[in-house]
Write a protein that holds these residues in place. Structure first.
Motif, PDB file in Angstrom:
ATOM      1  N   ALA A   4       0.845  -1.194   0.000  1.00  0.00           N
ATOM      2  CA  ALA A   4       0.000   0.000   0.000  1.00  0.00           C
ATOM      3  C   ALA A   4       0.879   1.242   0.000  1.00  0.00           C
ATOM      4  O   ALA A   4       1.906   1.292   0.666  1.00  0.00           O
ATOM      5  CB  ALA A   4      -0.909  -0.010   1.222  1.00  0.00           C
ATOM      6  N   GLY A   5       0.465   2.229  -0.796  1.00  0.00           N
ATOM      7  CA  GLY A   5       1.254   3.446  -0.945  1.00  0.00           C
ATOM      8  C   GLY A   5       2.134   3.440  -2.172  1.00  0.00           C
ATOM      9  O   GLY A   5       2.654   4.480  -2.581  1.00  0.00           O
ATOM     10  N   SER A   6       2.317   2.267  -2.772  1.00  0.00           N
ATOM     11  CA  SER A   6       3.136   2.171  -3.985  1.00  0.00           C
ATOM     12  C   SER A   6       2.307   2.542  -5.208  1.00  0.00           C
ATOM     13  O   SER A   6       1.083   2.380  -5.231  1.00  0.00           O
ATOM     14  CB  SER A   6       3.689   0.752  -4.157  1.00  0.00           C
ATOM     15  N   GLY A   7       2.984   3.022  -6.241  1.00  0.00           N
ATOM     16  CA  GLY A   7       2.306   3.393  -7.475  1.00  0.00           C
ATOM     17  C   GLY A   7       2.523   2.369  -8.566  1.00  0.00           C
ATOM     18  O   GLY A   7       3.520   1.643  -8.575  1.00  0.00           O
ATOM     19  N   VAL A  80      -5.279  -4.784  -9.960  1.00  0.00           N
ATOM     20  CA  VAL A  80      -4.083  -4.422  -9.191  1.00  0.00           C
ATOM     21  C   VAL A  80      -4.429  -4.541  -7.708  1.00  0.00           C
ATOM     22  O   VAL A  80      -5.460  -4.012  -7.266  1.00  0.00           O
ATOM     23  CB  VAL A  80      -3.610  -2.992  -9.514  1.00  0.00           C
ATOM     24  N   THR A  81      -3.574  -5.258  -6.957  1.00  0.00           N
ATOM     25  CA  THR A  81      -3.799  -5.438  -5.517  1.00  0.00           C
ATOM     26  C   THR A  81      -2.716  -4.714  -4.734  1.00  0.00           C
ATOM     27  O   THR A  81      -1.520  -4.893  -4.988  1.00  0.00           O
ATOM     28  CB  THR A  81      -3.788  -6.927  -5.142  1.00  0.00           C
ATOM     29  N   TRP A  82      -3.153  -3.893  -3.795  1.00  0.00           N
ATOM     30  CA  TRP A  82      -2.243  -3.265  -2.832  1.00  0.00           C
ATOM     31  C   TRP A  82      -2.440  -3.970  -1.490  1.00  0.00           C
ATOM     32  O   TRP A  82      -3.577  -4.183  -1.057  1.00  0.00           O
ATOM     33  CB  TRP A  82      -2.570  -1.781  -2.673  1.00  0.00           C
ATOM     34  N   TYR A  83      -1.363  -4.381  -0.878  1.00  0.00           N
ATOM     35  CA  TYR A  83      -1.489  -5.086   0.396  1.00  0.00           C
ATOM     36  C   TYR A  83      -0.875  -4.258   1.530  1.00  0.00           C
ATOM     37  O   TYR A  83      -0.009  -3.416   1.315  1.00  0.00           O
ATOM     38  CB  TYR A  83      -0.830  -6.468   0.339  1.00  0.00           C
ATOM     39  N   ALA A  84      -1.348  -4.537   2.729  1.00  0.00           N
ATOM     40  CA  ALA A  84      -0.781  -3.931   3.941  1.00  0.00           C
ATOM     41  C   ALA A  84      -0.334  -5.053   4.864  1.00  0.00           C
ATOM     42  O   ALA A  84      -0.930  -6.128   4.898  1.00  0.00           O
ATOM     43  CB  ALA A  84      -1.801  -3.052   4.650  1.00  0.00           C
TER      44      ALA A  84
END
Length: 307
Positions: A4-7, A80-84
């Motif tokens: 998370a936070g990445s582009g 697109v998956t953002w993970y934490a």
């Protein structure tokens, strides 16, 4: 997948240049229907997107009116998956005696490829074993200073990103350990080995190990009652000095163990003294025991009144 936070860069490609035409290349967020980008020239449309929290979004492209979201041609979708990553850590047990081992237990969420702990007492970085959400490592405390320690723990994501926390470990002194107590007395002619005689000064020795000793005493108690039913003198205690791996002290065998004046009886030839040594320290207590036989045939040095 990405932290998370990445582009991420999305590129939509048309089969021809849309410049001079009424058409645009649109990039659409299928999740909410928002048109993220519209390009009116060229055959590609590029945009960057990022998310601050864990989520999955699906995008597609179309060729149509400006920001229309639907048109003459539509692409397939891409997700697109953002993970934490989250982490919690604790020692079990969280309080140990110096020299004992404890287990660092870590629970994570998100795609984690590894967990490490940095030990503050020596700077060592320990890699924990595990997979999925459960990780652990055995942590020894030999040589670790007594007190409370904060251990830094970090989890690293499979595609980057990390999460960190601390685990608290308290190290306390172990109790002192008393070895087999022994008592030695000067030997005179006619004295049986390992015995004492009335009036003699003897030395008690207690080997010690484990935690520090803050106080030590030895208590001497006459065990026998003579044939007249006489009651022995009450217990006597002496302080022991400790150092060099042992505690020692001296005690003088009473000239006569009973409270009244009477001749030494037959059963007083071999009187027994029970000896108990008690150690105390910041980590707890310990004790040791021994027995001393007094040979009444070597009565010394004070004569018994009336006998």
């Amino acid at each position: 997948e990405m932290p998370a936070g990445s582009g991420v860069t999305l590129t939509a490609t048309a089969d021809q240049n849309v410049a001079g035409s009424p058409y645009y290349i649109n990039v659409v967020d299928q999740t909410n229907g928002a048109v993220e980008a519209s390009c009116g020239s060229g055959s590609t449309c590029t945009m960057s997107v990022s998310e601050a929290a864990a989520t999955t979004k699906t995008f597609y492209a179309d060729v149509g009116a400006y920001q229309a979201g639907s048109g003459a041609a539509t692409s397939s979708t891409v997700s697109v998956t953002w993970y934490a990553i989250s982490i919690s850590a604790a020692f079990s047990p969280s309080t140990v005696q110096q020299g004992q081992s404890t287990t660092l237990e870590v629970t994570t969420s998100g795609p984690v490829r590894g967990v490490t702990a940095t030990l503050p007492w020596n700077g060592q970085v320990v890699a924990l074993s595990g997979s999925g959400s459960s990780w652990s490592a055995s942590i020894p405390t030999a040589g670790v200073a007594v007190g409370t320690h904060q251990v830094a723990v970090e989890a690293t994501g499979t595609s980057g990103g990390s999460a960190s926390t601390t685990a608290t470990l308290t190290v306390v002194y172990p109790p002192p350990q008393a070895g087999q107590a022994s008592i030695t007395c000067p030997t005179v002619q006619g004295q049986a080995p390992g015995t004492a005689y009335f009036g003699e000064t003897c030395t008690i020795t207690v080997p010690i190990s484990g935690g520090p000793v803050s106080g030590a005493t030895a208590t001497f108690q006459w065990i026998n009652v003579d044939v007249y039913g006489d009651v022995p003198q009450p217990p006597q205690s002496v302080a022991l000095g400790c150092g060099g791996g042992q505690c020692t002290g001296t005690w003088q065998v009473a000239a006569y163990p009973y409270t009244e004046d009477a001749p030494i009886a037959v059963d007083e030839v071999n009187l027994s003294i029970g000896i108990g040594a008690a150690l105390s320290g910041p980590g707890g207590t310990s004790s040791a025991h021994a027995t001393l036989v007094v040979d009444g045939t070597l009565y010394y040095p004070v004569p018994v009144s009336g006998g």
